[in-house]
Design an enzyme around this catalytic site. Structure first.
Site, PDB file in Angstrom:
ATOM      1  N   ARG A 197     -10.650  12.325  -2.825  1.00  0.00           N
ATOM      2  CA  ARG A 197     -11.666  11.407  -2.290  1.00  0.00           C
ATOM      3  C   ARG A 197     -12.674  12.124  -1.396  1.00  0.00           C
ATOM      4  O   ARG A 197     -13.844  11.757  -1.335  1.00  0.00           O
ATOM      5  CB  ARG A 197     -10.996  10.266  -1.509  1.00  0.00           C
ATOM      6  CG  ARG A 197     -11.967   9.135  -1.167  1.00  0.00           C
ATOM      7  CD  ARG A 197     -11.255   8.016  -0.425  1.00  0.00           C
ATOM      8  NE  ARG A 197     -11.001   8.390   0.947  1.00  0.00           N
ATOM      9  CZ  ARG A 197     -11.891   8.255   1.939  1.00  0.00           C
ATOM     10  NH1 ARG A 197     -13.090   7.773   1.674  1.00  0.00           N
ATOM     11  NH2 ARG A 197     -11.590   8.600   3.158  1.00  0.00           N
TER      12      ARG A 197
ATOM     13  N   LYS B 114       0.858  -1.189   0.000  1.00  0.00           N
ATOM     14  CA  LYS B 114       0.000   0.000   0.000  1.00  0.00           C
ATOM     15  C   LYS B 114       0.894   1.239   0.000  1.00  0.00           C
ATOM     16  O   LYS B 114       1.710   1.414   0.891  1.00  0.00           O
ATOM     17  CB  LYS B 114      -0.911   0.037   1.215  1.00  0.00           C
ATOM     18  CG  LYS B 114      -1.826   1.268   1.193  1.00  0.00           C
ATOM     19  CD  LYS B 114      -2.651   1.398   2.447  1.00  0.00           C
ATOM     20  CE  LYS B 114      -3.618   2.574   2.339  1.00  0.00           C
ATOM     21  NZ  LYS B 114      -2.947   3.871   2.122  1.00  0.00           N
TER      22      LYS B 114
END
Length: 212
Positions: free
Chosen positions: A135, A114
Site C-alpha cells: 500500500r 479485521k
C-alpha cells in the site's frame, strides 16, 4: 514435444487445483507425499525441457536473483486505509455521514473481523500475475512481486484471462506465527514481536527465498 507440453500443462493444472484446495479451502484431497510427487515430476520435465518453463508454473514461485531494491508503482486509484472509532459517539457520527452520502434514512451493514496484516494489491494482466504492490502511502507502493509469488494461496494464473486489480491483506495465522517464532528461536534468531510485523517484514525481504 506436443505430448510433453500437454503433460506439463496437465501437471500444472493438477498442482494449481491442489494448492487451492490446500491453501485456500483447507480441504486437501491428496496427501503431502502425493502432492510432492506431482511437483517433482513437473520439475523433472521442466528441467529436461527448459524452453517450456513459463512464469505462471508452480515451480516458479521462488526463483531468480535477490532484488537490490524495490521499484515503485503509482496506483490508478488511491489505496486507502481503514479508519478507527473509539467511542459510540464517533461510530454514530460515521453512520450519520454514511446515510448522508447514500441519501438514505436507513442503511444495512455487513460486518467482518479485521485481519491485521500488510495491505497488498495484486495486478493481473490477461490472467497472469503481473505485480504485487504494497500500500505504501496509498498513492505509491513498493513492487514486491517476487515475494508475493511465494504465497501459495495466491494464484499465479487466473482461470479466466482477466486484467484486474485485487486488493487484500497478507497475514500470518496465529498457528503459523508461533511455528515461525519457534523455528527462529531454534536457529538463534530474534523472535517476531507480533503476526503483523512478521508478515510485513517477510514481504519486504529482498530475497524471495527468505520470504518463502
Amino acid at each position: 514435444m506436443a505430448s510433453i507440453a500437454a503433460k506439463i500443462e496437465s501437471l500444472r493444472k493438477q498442482i494449481r487445483e491442489h494448492e487451492y484446495k490446500y491453501y485456500v479451502l483447507a480441504e486437501p484431497t491428496i496427501s503431502d507425499a502425493e502432492f510432492d510427487h506431482l511437483l517433482r515430476e513437473l520439475q523433472k520435465l521442466e528441467a529436461e525441457h527448459p524452453d517450456l518453463i513459463t512464469a505462471d508454473s508452480p515451480t516458479q514461485r521462488v526463483g531468480g536473483q535477490p532484488a537490490t531494491e524495490f521499484p515503485s508503482h503509482t496506483f490508478s486509484k488511491p489505496m486507502m486505509s481503514l479508519d478507527n472509532a473509539y467511542s459510540e459517539e464517533e461510530l454514530s457520527e460515521w453512520a450519520r455521514r454514511a446515510r448522508q452520502l447514500a441519501g438514505l434514512d436507513e442503511l444495512e451493514y455487513m460486518v467482518e473481523l479485521k485481519i491485521d496484516g500488510l495491505s497488498m494489491s495484486l495486478i493481473y494482466e490477461k490472467g497472469l500475475l503481473s505485480k504485487g504492490v504494497t500500500r505504501g502511502d496509498g498513492r505509491t507502493g513498493e513492487v514486491v512481486t517476487g515475494n508475493v509469488r511465494t504465497i501459495r494461496s495466491i494464484p499465479l494464473k487466473l482461470q479466466e484471462p482477466l486484467s484486474v486489480e485485487i486488493r487484500g491483506e497478507v497475514f500470518l495465522s496465529l498457528k503459523a506465527f508461533r511455528q515461525t517464532n519457534d523455528e527462529r528461536e531454534e536457529a538463534g534468531e530474534a523472535r517476531f514481536a507480533n503476526p503483523r510485523n512478521a508478515a510485513a517484514g517477510s514481504l519486504r525481504q529482498l530475497d524471495p527465498q527468505i520470504t518463502a
